[in-house]
Write an enzyme that holds these catalytic residues in place. Structure first.
Site, PDB file in Angstrom:
ATOM      1  N   LYS A   1       0.868  -1.180   0.000  1.00 10.92           N
ATOM      2  CA  LYS A   1       0.000   0.000   0.000  1.00 10.92           C
ATOM      3  C   LYS A   1       0.903   1.228   0.000  1.00 10.92           C
ATOM      4  O   LYS A   1       1.960   1.230   0.648  1.00 10.92           O
ATOM      5  CB  LYS A   1      -0.873  -0.026   1.261  1.00 10.92           C
TER       6      LYS A   1
ATOM      7  N   SER B   1      -9.672   1.970   2.901  1.00 13.12           N
ATOM      8  CA  SER B   1      -8.789   2.763   2.073  1.00 13.12           C
ATOM      9  C   SER B   1      -7.778   1.940   1.273  1.00 13.12           C
ATOM     10  O   SER B   1      -7.258   2.425   0.274  1.00 13.12           O
ATOM     11  CB  SER B   1      -8.028   3.755   2.956  1.00 13.12           C
TER      12      SER B   1
ATOM     13  N   SER C   1      -9.849  -0.427   7.060  1.00 11.50           N
ATOM     14  CA  SER C   1      -9.264  -0.224   5.728  1.00 11.50           C
ATOM     15  C   SER C   1      -8.677  -1.465   5.076  1.00 11.50           C
ATOM     16  O   SER C   1      -8.317  -1.432   3.904  1.00 11.50           O
ATOM     17  CB  SER C   1      -8.186   0.860   5.789  1.00 11.50           C
TER      18      SER C   1
END
Lengths: 473, 486
Positions: free
Chosen positions: A76, A151, A175
């Site tokens: 990420k 997210s 997330s």
């Protein structure tokens, strides 16, 4: 190349020479190229990954390879990797390259994992649909009209789209688990203090945990085993021994399982998810596990307390992006003050600005007690009440998301509705408990959804064990 | 004298905030060097630069230093120490917040004893001492267009020492700061250098009518760079506030700076521009627990403190307050004196040597006592030679002492013997010199007898000359008197 769903499959093929690591990386790179429109990757470290693959092939030939040989992994874009760009999907970190690697990255590489690239996400991990990225939204590979969740949307899409074997995400309020639910994956958020946050760009420090997206429990547990444990660079880490998670066997005893009535009876919960939930409860009972329903009158307080505390921390954590030291600086700045105001106004997206303002407000003189202190109290009560339930139960079972992946653009205009996406996931972050979302349901709209297993503090082993039972019900 | 009365109507109320930079090897929350100076931006790392993803970790030495200072100032120590973020934007503050302590300062409710105007002992309360990190340095005057930033100092550990508003005059402020500086130096936690900024002081000042219980509006004077200037700034500010009040103005809460050349304080910002620092508990650090065990371990390694030594010198050694204060002024001098006292029977003699020959030599050559070549043991042997009557004090201080400086490995007796300085105290041998001297000046003998007793010095001089300085002056003096009085 066939689409691998576990490291075990890959390592079997590597052993039989059916494939080499280099061929594996080439295949993933090709697939990333084919699926470019999903917008999962912000940057692909192609040549580097190939070079590393060759080295690992050589190590394999000499029987000297690490435990993760053959694991192609994506990060990420809020996890630092030395010498590589990292942006938290924000314009404010334009041109910024990390001078060091996150502890988790170092540990993965030490076991011969290959980092293939960095993945799109909501800006500074703030969002539930990956529509808050400065680099565009990410598509759900299972239905490209849908969001992948957020997210860590890019991380979910990359695994579900077969662009790499596993990915790292960060989970501050769901997330990892929410996009895992939307994309049909196993999404793990470990206990707070289990995995070093050193090198994770902070959103809300007392909530953030790094975790994984995988197809299997086995891969999630192996990755955790390698990443977890003491790190002198993160003083909030627990010194608790790291068990051999990867050796966790299916749960052999009869488990005590709790669930909250108010959660499953919430009006926002999709009836099909509710139905699936109770079907699973029934099956568990049939297998002899005990299931107890609890009243839990705090559901309405979770999301507000979560947003007060996380935005407060975020307003401070994001103060360093000031246009002075690194990253984006406005060309329109004329002095110190306009360097701040213009760089930050132009560099941050609307959701990040909303949360910085909210957080600044709840910490300001005169409002602090009404918001911050109050939310801290809620957090404490919630922690006590949850641990109370876990003192007589092994796990709490709960939905991961109120519904399946929604359409792109459907919710962007309504931040409050978007915040309620987190209703079932924030509890694990408010309490610090480990939780895992398991791909247990398929909706009539053909999208998957997950259910969530929350365990006792630092009892990931038991959680993995029982997760195996649930996946094979 | 209308003027005098105007100023005398008021009394000042003063509180000081002192920032002491810790002389630790590394910074407060990272392993970067905390050394002063260095090439700009060389004592840095991703952590002290506040790069994304970095986390702080606590320098345990600073916690120890804080405990030491707390014990030295009679503070209550806090068991659970929570760190807090103080949020504000400034170009030399890389994280956009300072990690400090807010509600749980490590030390609370202590005091320091100083001398007030009349020389009486007075306790100045210490409200709190807390741990925090320094900011970097903004340099505005090196480049004509840009401000330059040096982050070597960013993250250097500080202890902030906040006093109660117990200080009632500029002199007391001076004495308080001198005492703080002495303490941190004795504890060896801070070099106390105000010019380099390792000790910094902000002063809160207000005035009120004498006898009033209601404090006046205060102003704060920031970053004053010497103890003397703190006194000057306060003197000026008291006068300014009284004059303002007397001419009907109201004092506003504001931050002022001190301009040393003009001796004036100048307004920098008013309260309307004051920050809301939005303190909240630092989530990246766990609380630090200070246990009874830690405290007692630190208590065991506490060095002697200036006020303890001062008392010992007055009450046990019976030195004057003046001598005691000179000897305790700096730790190395006190330690030298302490060691010397283990070799001599009379601490007073030891004090005279330290404050006389030794200090004047050190002053003349600007040498610190740490680098003084003669060991206390050797000075002790020299003192013994004098006490045993083997050499005179003047031979010891004027002849042997300088030779010891160039030959510190020798012992004083050896030097005295080599140079034939062992003095004559044998009465028979001395009597010969005395008789000769008296025989030289018969007319002076008459003068003496007619009452001019001072003339004895002349005979002494002759005796010393004849004996080549080896005559024991006490014995010689006694003999001369005896003969003249016959």
């Amino acid at each position: 190349m066939k689409q691998y769903r576990s490291l075990a499959e890959i390592q079997t093929d590597l052993q039989s020479h059916a494939i080499s690591v280099k061929q594996l990386v080439e295949a993933y790179l090709q697939r990333i190229e084919e699926k470019k429109h999903l917008n999962a990757f912000l940057e692909v470290f192609a040549s580097e990954a190939l070079k590393n693959a060759e080295q690992i092939d050589a190590k394999l030939a000499e029987n000297k390879a690490g435990r993760l040989a053959g694991t192609v992994i994506g990060l990420k874009d809020n996890i630092c990797y030395k010498g590589h760009k990292v942006s938290a999907s924000s314009k404010i970190l334009e041109g910024f390259e990390s001078l060091y690697s996150a502890t988790v990255v170092e540990r993965l590489i030490a076991q011969d994992a290959i980092i293939i690239g960095r993945l799109n996400c909501d800006e500074f991990a703030m969002g539930s649909s990956n529509e808050n990225s400065a680099f565009g939204n990410v598509l759900n590979p299972l239905n490209e009209k849908k969001v992948p969740g957020g997210s860590s949307g890019g991380s979910a899409t990359a695994v579900a789209g077969g662009l790499c074997l596993a990915t790292l995400g960060s989970d501050t309020g769901g997330s990892i688990r929410q996009p895992a639910s939307f994309c049909g994956l196993v999404g793990l958020k470990p206990t707070y203090g289990r995995v070093s946050r050193y090198g994770l760009i902070a959103y809300a420090s007392s909530f953030d945990q790094i975790g994984t997206f995988t197809y299997t429990i086995e891969d999630a547990s192996l990755l955790l085993e390698i990443m977890a444990g003491k790190d002198e660079y993160d003083s909030t880490l627990s010194s608790e021994e790291v068990p051999e998670y990867s050796k966790a066997l299916p749960f052999s005893k009869k488990a005590h399982i709790a669930y909250y009535k108010s959660y499953v009876e919430h009006e926002g919960l999709d009836p099909e998810i509710k139905k699936c939930f109770f079907e699973i409860i029934e099956k568990l009972k049939q297998q002899g596990h005990s299931v107890t329903a609890y009243d839990f009158p705090f559901l309405e307080y979770l999301v507000p307390a979560y947003y007060v505390l996380t935005t407060a921390e975020a307003s401070s954590n994001l103060a360093r992006y000031d246009g002075i030291h690194y990253g984006y600086r406005s060309k329109n700045a004329t002095d110190l003050n306009t360097t701040y105001t213009k760089s930050r106004s132009e560099g941050f997206g609307p959701e990040v600005k909303r949360r910085i303002m909210l957080g600044t407000y709840v910490l300001s003189a005169g409002y602090y007690d009404a918001y911050y202190t109050q939310a801290q109290k809620v957090r404490r009560i919630l922690r006590d009440k949850t641990n109370e339930v876990l003192s007589t139960n092994d796990f709490i079972l709960l939905p991961t998301t109120p519904h399946t992946a929604f359409d792109i653009g459907q919710q962007v205009a309504d931040p409050i509705k978007m915040y309620l996406e987190d209703i079932y996931t924030v509890q694990a972050n408010l309490t610090g408990l480990p939780a895992i979302s398991l791909p247990l349901g398929k909706h009539s709209n053909s999208m998957p959804f997950g259910l969530q297993l929350m365990g006792k503090s630092f009892c990931e082993t038991e959680m993995f064990s029982f997760a195996k039972n649930l996946l094979h019900l | 004298m209308e003027h005098t009365t105007m100023y005398e109507k008021y009394e000042p109320v003063i509180g000081l905030e002192v920032h002491a930079q810790m002389q630790t090897k590394s910074k407060m929350y990272s392993t970067d060097s905390a050394e002063y100076g260095g090439i700009p931006n060389s004592h840095i790392s991703p952590i002290s630069l506040g790069h994304p993803g970095t986390l702080p970790r606590i320098n345990k030495t600073v916690v120890e230093s804080a405990i030491k200072l707390g014990l030295a100032t009679h503070c209550t120590l806090t068991e659970e120490n929570i760190f807090a973020r103080k949020n504000y934007f400034y170009a030399d503050l890389p994280k956009g917040y300072q990690i400090t302590q807010d509600k749980t300062p490590i030390c609370r409710n202590g005091f320091i004893t100083i001398k007030d105007k009349s020389g009486q002992e007075k306790k100045i309360g210490i409200t709190r001492i807390h741990m925090e990190e320094d900011a970097g340095k903004s340099i505005h005057d090196l480049d004509p267009f840009d401000t330059l930033i040096d982050l070597n100092r960013a993250g250097v550990p500080l202890l902030e020492i906040v006093s109660e508003p117990d200080i009632q005059s500029p002199e007391e402020a001076y004495n308080y700061l001198t005492e703080i500086r002495k303490l941190v130096r004795y504890l060896e936690i801070c070099d106390g250098n105000m010019e380099e900024g390792s000790l910094r002081c902000d002063a809160n000042i207000s005035v009120m009518l004498k006898g009033s219980k209601q404090f006046g509006q205060r102003t704060e004077i920031k970053n004053i760079n010497s103890i003397r200037n703190v006194q000057r700034a306060i003197e000026y500010e008291i006068k300014r506030q009284i004059e303002a009040i007397e001419s009907g103005e109201t004092i506003t809460m504001e931050t002022r700076g001190f301009d040393a050349p003009s001796g004036k304080t100048i307004s920098m910002r008013t309260k309307e521009m004051a920050h809301d620092y939005r303190y909240f508990p630092e989530p990246d650090l766990l609380p630090v627990f200070v246990s009874e065990k830690t405290i007692s371990e630190i208590q065991k390694i506490m060095p002697p403190l200036p006020h303890q030594l001062f008392r010992k010198y007055i009450h046990e050694f019976e030195l004057s307050e003046y001598d005691a204060s000179i000897l305790t002024d700096s730790k190395p001098i006190a330690l030298y004196f302490e060691e010397l006292c283990t070799f001599v029977s009379n601490p007073k003699t030891a004090a005279n040597w330290v404050m006389g020959s030794i200090k004047s030599y050190l002053n003349e050559y600007a040498i610190e006592i740490e680098h003084f070549v003669i060991k206390p043991k050797t000075i002790g042997q020299l003192i013994l030679l004098v006490e045993e009557g083997k050499v005179s004090h003047s031979i010891a201080s004027q002849k042997i002492f300088p030779l010891l400086i160039s030959q510190p490995e020798k012992n004083p007796l050896q030097i005295a013997q080599e140079n034939n300085w062992i003095q004559e105290s044998n009465q028979d041998a001395l009597l010969d010199f005395v008789n000769k001297a008296i025989a030289m000046y018969p007319e002076k003998v008459a003068e003496y007898k007619s009452g001019k007793k001072g003339i004895i010095g002349l005979f002494m001089g002759e005796v010393m000359k004849l004996s080549k300085g080896k005559a024991d002056p006490k014995v010689a003096n006694h003999l001369i008197q005896e003969i003249l009085e016959k």
